[in-house]
Design a protein around this motif. Structure first.
Motif, short mmCIF file in Angstrom:
data_model
loop_
_atom_site.label_atom_id
_atom_site.label_comp_id
_atom_site.label_asym_id
_atom_site.label_seq_id
_atom_site.Cartn_x
_atom_site.Cartn_y
_atom_site.Cartn_z
N GLY A 146 0.84 -1.21 0.00
CA GLY A 146 0.00 0.00 0.00
C GLY A 146 0.87 1.25 0.00
N ASN A 147 1.87 1.27 0.87
CA ASN A 147 2.78 2.43 0.94
C ASN A 147 3.54 2.60 -0.38
OD1 ASN A 147 2.22 3.39 3.44
ND2 ASN A 147 4.01 2.49 4.46
N ALA A 148 3.95 1.45 -0.96
CA ALA A 148 4.73 1.50 -2.21
C ALA A 148 3.93 2.18 -3.32
CB ALA A 148 5.12 0.08 -2.62
N VAL A 149 2.62 1.98 -3.26
CA VAL A 149 1.76 2.61 -4.27
C VAL A 149 1.46 4.06 -3.87
CG1 VAL A 149 -0.52 2.50 -5.38
CG2 VAL A 149 0.78 0.40 -4.95
N LYS A 150 1.21 4.22 -2.55
CA LYS A 150 0.83 5.55 -2.06
C LYS A 150 1.93 6.58 -2.30
CE LYS A 150 0.14 6.29 2.48
NZ LYS A 150 -0.58 6.44 3.77
N TYR A 151 3.15 6.19 -2.02
CA TYR A 151 4.24 7.16 -2.14
C TYR A 151 4.87 7.07 -3.53
CZ TYR A 151 3.35 7.81 2.76
OH TYR A 151 2.71 8.11 3.93
N ARG A 152 4.00 7.09 -4.53
CA ARG A 152 4.46 6.98 -5.92
C ARG A 152 5.03 8.31 -6.38
NH1 ARG A 152 -0.91 6.98 -5.66
NH2 ARG A 152 -2.06 8.66 -6.71
N HIS B 17 9.83 -3.81 -3.43
CA HIS B 17 10.57 -2.75 -4.10
C HIS B 17 9.62 -1.86 -4.90
CE1 HIS B 17 13.78 -0.81 -6.34
NE2 HIS B 17 13.11 -1.08 -7.46
N ASP B 18 9.78 -0.52 -4.79
CA ASP B 18 8.93 0.37 -5.58
C ASP B 18 9.78 1.38 -6.32
OD1 ASP B 18 9.33 2.84 -4.05
OD2 ASP B 18 8.12 1.92 -2.45
N ASN B 19 9.11 2.12 -7.26
CA ASN B 19 9.82 3.14 -8.03
C ASN B 19 9.30 4.53 -7.63
OD1 ASN B 19 7.29 2.94 -9.11
ND2 ASN B 19 7.95 3.25 -11.25
N GLN C 277 5.32 9.14 13.08
CA GLN C 277 6.34 9.88 12.33
C GLN C 277 6.01 9.84 10.85
OE1 GLN C 277 8.93 11.75 13.17
NE2 GLN C 277 8.53 11.52 15.37
N ARG C 278 5.83 11.03 10.25
CA ARG C 278 5.49 11.11 8.82
C ARG C 278 6.43 12.13 8.19
NH1 ARG C 278 0.86 12.45 6.71
NH2 ARG C 278 0.94 10.57 5.41
N LEU C 279 6.69 11.93 6.92
CA LEU C 279 7.62 12.84 6.26
C LEU C 279 6.87 13.88 5.42
CD1 LEU C 279 10.31 10.25 5.05
CD2 LEU C 279 10.17 11.48 7.23
N GLY D 287 -2.57 9.77 5.74
CA GLY D 287 -2.03 8.70 6.59
C GLY D 287 -1.87 9.16 8.02
N THR D 288 -1.64 8.20 8.89
CA THR D 288 -1.55 8.51 10.32
C THR D 288 -0.12 8.38 10.86
OG1 THR D 288 -2.01 6.20 10.81
CG2 THR D 288 -3.89 7.69 10.78
N GLY D 289 0.74 7.73 10.11
CA GLY D 289 2.12 7.54 10.60
C GLY D 289 2.23 6.36 11.55
N VAL D 290 1.26 5.44 11.48
CA VAL D 290 1.30 4.28 12.38
C VAL D 290 1.64 2.99 11.60
CG1 VAL D 290 0.02 2.97 14.13
CG2 VAL D 290 -0.43 5.40 13.84
N GLY D 291 1.36 3.02 10.29
CA GLY D 291 1.49 1.81 9.46
C GLY D 291 2.82 1.09 9.59
N LEU D 292 3.93 1.77 9.43
CA LEU D 292 5.23 1.10 9.50
C LEU D 292 5.57 0.64 10.92
CD1 LEU D 292 7.53 3.10 7.04
CD2 LEU D 292 6.58 0.81 6.76
N THR D 293 5.04 1.39 11.91
CA THR D 293 5.26 0.98 13.30
C THR D 293 4.61 -0.38 13.53
OG1 THR D 293 5.03 3.32 13.82
CG2 THR D 293 5.14 1.80 15.67
P1 ADP Z 1 1.71 6.71 6.86
O1 ADP Z 1 1.88 6.02 5.58
O2 ADP Z 1 0.43 6.48 7.51
O3 ADP Z 1 2.18 8.10 6.88
P2 ADP Z 1 3.71 4.86 7.67
O4 ADP Z 1 4.17 4.49 9.05
O5 ADP Z 1 3.20 3.81 6.84
O6 ADP Z 1 2.68 6.04 7.85
O7 ADP Z 1 4.90 5.54 6.93
C1 ADP Z 1 5.68 6.51 7.61
C2 ADP Z 1 6.32 7.42 6.62
O8 ADP Z 1 7.26 6.71 5.87
C3 ADP Z 1 5.38 7.92 5.57
O9 ADP Z 1 4.75 9.11 6.02
C4 ADP Z 1 6.27 8.19 4.38
O10 ADP Z 1 6.83 9.45 4.47
C5 ADP Z 1 7.35 7.18 4.53
N1 ADP Z 1 7.15 6.02 3.62
C6 ADP Z 1 6.62 4.85 3.93
N2 ADP Z 1 6.66 3.99 2.89
C7 ADP Z 1 7.24 4.65 1.87
C8 ADP Z 1 7.57 4.32 0.52
N3 ADP Z 1 7.31 3.13 -0.02
N4 ADP Z 1 8.18 5.28 -0.24
C9 ADP Z 1 8.44 6.49 0.28
N5 ADP Z 1 8.18 6.85 1.57
C10 ADP Z 1 7.57 5.94 2.35
#
Ligand code: ADP
Length: 631
Positions: free
Chosen positions: A532-538, A562-564, A581-583, A591-597
């Motif tokens: 999902g993130n790989a697609v979201k952060y396209r 792996h994403d592009n 933590q979100r960038l 997003g909420t910044g919880v997914g990767l946690t």
């Molecule tokens: P969310 O996606 O809800 O912001 P995540 O914990 O999933 O929170 O991701 C934290 C942060 O990591 C994201 O805000 C994003 O900046 C960065 N990130 C995660 N996955 C990717 C990815 N595949 N490519 C680029 N940045 C990513």
């Protein structure tokens, strides 16, 4: 006076005359007219001739006597000169620093100087009485050495130097260096010997040897010390092998005591800790020959009245009593007098003394350096073990506390998310009610905007709570891992993502993934999250292309997503795994910044790892490991 009486007077006078003048006087007195009397008769002439003969004889005698006197004087002068020479010679002879003696073959001595007599312990009087015999004073094993030297000296006519021994009058053997000369002015001597005492030299050499020996002994002592240290260490290592996890200080002290007692057979070892005004016996080892003593020690020693325990505790240094004075530990009673030798050591952890270890022996013997080393090494190791135990105890306490607070936090997150959902739901439904009631609020654009804000806010909050709940559930509701067909799980994850995949035109390729041991729901959640993130952060300029590959590596399966997309700068590679933590801004990427946690928590719960690699602009790869499925 008749001629004949004059003649007899002359004879008497001449007999006493000692000089020519006296002869002259005697003649003049007896024959005042002289001896030439031409008118003399034959008788008188004869008398005068006799008188002349007498005078002639007297003169000859007087002359002879005079010559004899001169000769005697000369002789006397020579004799005096000779005596002076002899005295000078004797003085030189006797003052010589080496012994000099001229001897005969039979051992008697013609001459001997003071140094020679001194060397052999004789007086000059004894020498003169013939008491010194060089052959007799030579031990038999050196006889041949002497004769050989003598033969060579006489044969070569030169001095021969050799070493031998002679016996001092006291019986002591005297090593000497002899220089033997074959000739001597005294005819009956076979040779003269110059004798040098070798004892001082030998003593110096011996001193050197002794010094060497002392050094050797010192080395030996050091060696023994080293060996003792090694032995103590080995014993300690042996006994403490199973103590690595031991944290009870008294068990450790007990072990150290066992070592001490085993190293000093027949000893007893006690350990005290301060308790109010007493030294309390906390542990003891060894056989107490006086059971009463142990009973006394058990009831505690008075602090300040037990030197063996007080002193090391105060000075932080070992205290040895080679001869133990029972009076110094009064409170132990009389039975303590069975202990004859003691050694006591402060036992400390860090700078703080915690107690005192006392080793007592039933026999009186001074502590050797090696024994001291041995015991000090035991105590040193005990302290190390105590410190280690303290530290590991502290670590464990902290880990426990952390675990507890984590568990509490999780419980709180779980309960809070549950409880928060309720009021949130009512806010949402009331907002919807309002919309319904006032017909969409077209007439009041402000109110409509506020209401929209409320709806957005509650939606966001709902998402957040949902995520937190999911996060809490990862460990709050664990299911035992089971064999998972990773490909099938990935397919369901893609199904769930279908809408967003279609919307973005993403191309996701899942290569063959090895099976893993995992909680199926969590595995799906994990893959869904990462894909999902790989697609979201396209990347805005290119449609998303995502590949998922897997490979078994020993007991682990590594999966790479792996994403592009936009990539992640390296400084954020860790931070993104932290909750909230979100960038990016919300309006940029939702997003909420919880997914990767959650993702990392899932992986770690399974014993694996999750990390990212990305150059910051050309997409990212998330790597994870999970236990490979066992058949
Ligand atoms: P969310 O996606 O809800 O912001 P995540 O914990 O999933 O929170 O991701 C934290 C942060 O990591 C994201 O805000 C994003 O900046 C960065 N990130 C995660 N996955 C990717 C990815 N595949 N490519 C680029 N940045 C990513």
């Amino acid at each position: 006076m008749s001629v004949s009486s004059s003649l007899s007077t002359l004879a008497v006078a001449l007999a006493e005359a000692a000089s020519a003048a006296q002869v002259q006087a005697a003649l003049a007195a007896s024959f005042p007219g002289g001896l030439s009397r031409p008118a003399a008769g034959p008788e008188e002439r004869e008398a005068l001739e006799v008188a002349a003969a007498l005078v002639g004889a007297a003169l000859a005698r007087v002359e002879a006597q005079g010559e004899a006197r001169v000769a005697r004087r000369e002789l006397e002068a020579r004799q005096a000169e000779g005596a002076a020479l002899q005295a000078r010679f004797d003085a030189l002879f006797n003052a010589a620093p080496v012994g000099i003696a001229a001897g005969r073959r039979d051992g008697t001595l013609v001459r001997a100087n003071d140094a020679y007599l001194d060397l052999l312990g004789f007086t000059r009087e004894e020498f003169q009485a013939g008491a010194v015999n060089w052959v007799e004073l030579t031990p038999p094993e050196f006889t041949e050495v002497d004769w050989d030297a003598l033969r060579r000296a006489i044969g070569d006519g030169r001095a021969v130097r050799y070493e031998k021994e002679m016996r001092h009058r006291s019986g002591e053997r005297i090593a000497q260096e002899v220089t033997l000369l074959p000739q001597w002015e005294v005819p009956e001597a076979v040779g003269v010997a110059y004798v040098r005492d070798l004892r001082p030299e030998r003593a110096a050499a011996l001193g050197h040897a002794l010094e060497l020996q002392a050094r050797g002994e010192e080395l030996e002592r050091l060696n023994a010390e080293l060996a003792a240290r090694t032995e103590a260490l080995e014993r300690f290592a042996e006994l403490s092998r199973d103590l690595a996890l031991e944290r009870d200080p008294l068990v450790l002290v007990g072990r150290a005591q066992e070592i001490a007692v085993s190293l000093m057979p027949g000893s007893v070892c006690t350990y005290y800790e301060p308790q109010g005004g007493l030294w309390s016996l906390r542990s003891h080892r060894g056989e107490f020959r006086q059971p009463e003593l142990l009973a006394r020690l058990r009831s505690g020693l008075t602090r300040g009245e037990a030197l063996n325990v007080d002193r090391p505790f105060e000075t932080l240094a070992p205290y040895y009593q080679d001869t133990f004075d029972p009076a110094t530990v009064r409170s132990a009673g009389g039975s303590i007098s069975v202990i004859r030798t003691t050694a006591s050591f402060p036992v400390r952890t860090g700078a703080r003394p915690r107690g005192v270890l006392v080793v007592g022996r039933h026999d009186q013997r001074a502590w050797t350096p090696a024994e001291k080393t041995l015991l000090e090494t035991v105590v040193f190791n005990l302290q190390l073990a105590l410190e280690r135990a303290e530290q590991s105890g502290e670590l464990q306490r902290r880990a426990l506390a952390l675990e507890r607070s984590n568990a509490e936090l999780e419980r709180f997150a779980f309960v809070a998310s549950h409880d928060l959902q309720e009021p949130l739901r009512s806010v949402t439904s009331f907002a919807q009610l309002l919309v319904k009631r006032f017909g969409g609020l077209e007439g009041d654009p402000k109110a409509a905007q506020y209401l929209r804000h409320i709806q957005e806010g509650t939606q966001r909050m709902q998402n957040l709570i949902q995520d937190l709940l999911t996060y809490a559930r990862v460990t709050a509701e664990p299911r035992p891992p089971a064999r998972q067909d990773t490909n099938a799980v990935a397919a369901t994850a893609l199904q769930d993502l279908r809408a967003s995949l279609d919307a973005t035109g993403a191309v996701v390729t899942v290569f063959d993934l090895p099976p893993v041991m995992a909680d199926g729901t969590q595995l799906r959640q994990l893959l869904q999250n990462l894909i999902g993130n790989a697609v979201k952060y396209r990347h805005p300029d290119r449609p998303p292309v995502v590949t998922v590959t897997g490979e078994q590596r020993g007991p682990w399966v590594q999966i790479d997503v792996h994403d592009n997309g936009i990539g992640i700068p390296s400084e954020y590679h860790e931070r993104i795994f932290t909750v909230f933590q979100r960038l990016h801004a919300r309006d940029q990427y939702g997003g909420t910044g919880v997914g990767l946690t959650i993702a990392r928590r899932i992986v770690e719960r399974h014993g694996g790892q999750l990390w990212v690699s990305s150059d910051g602009s050309n997409g990212s790869t998330f790597h994870l490991t999970l236990p490979a499925a066992t058949d």
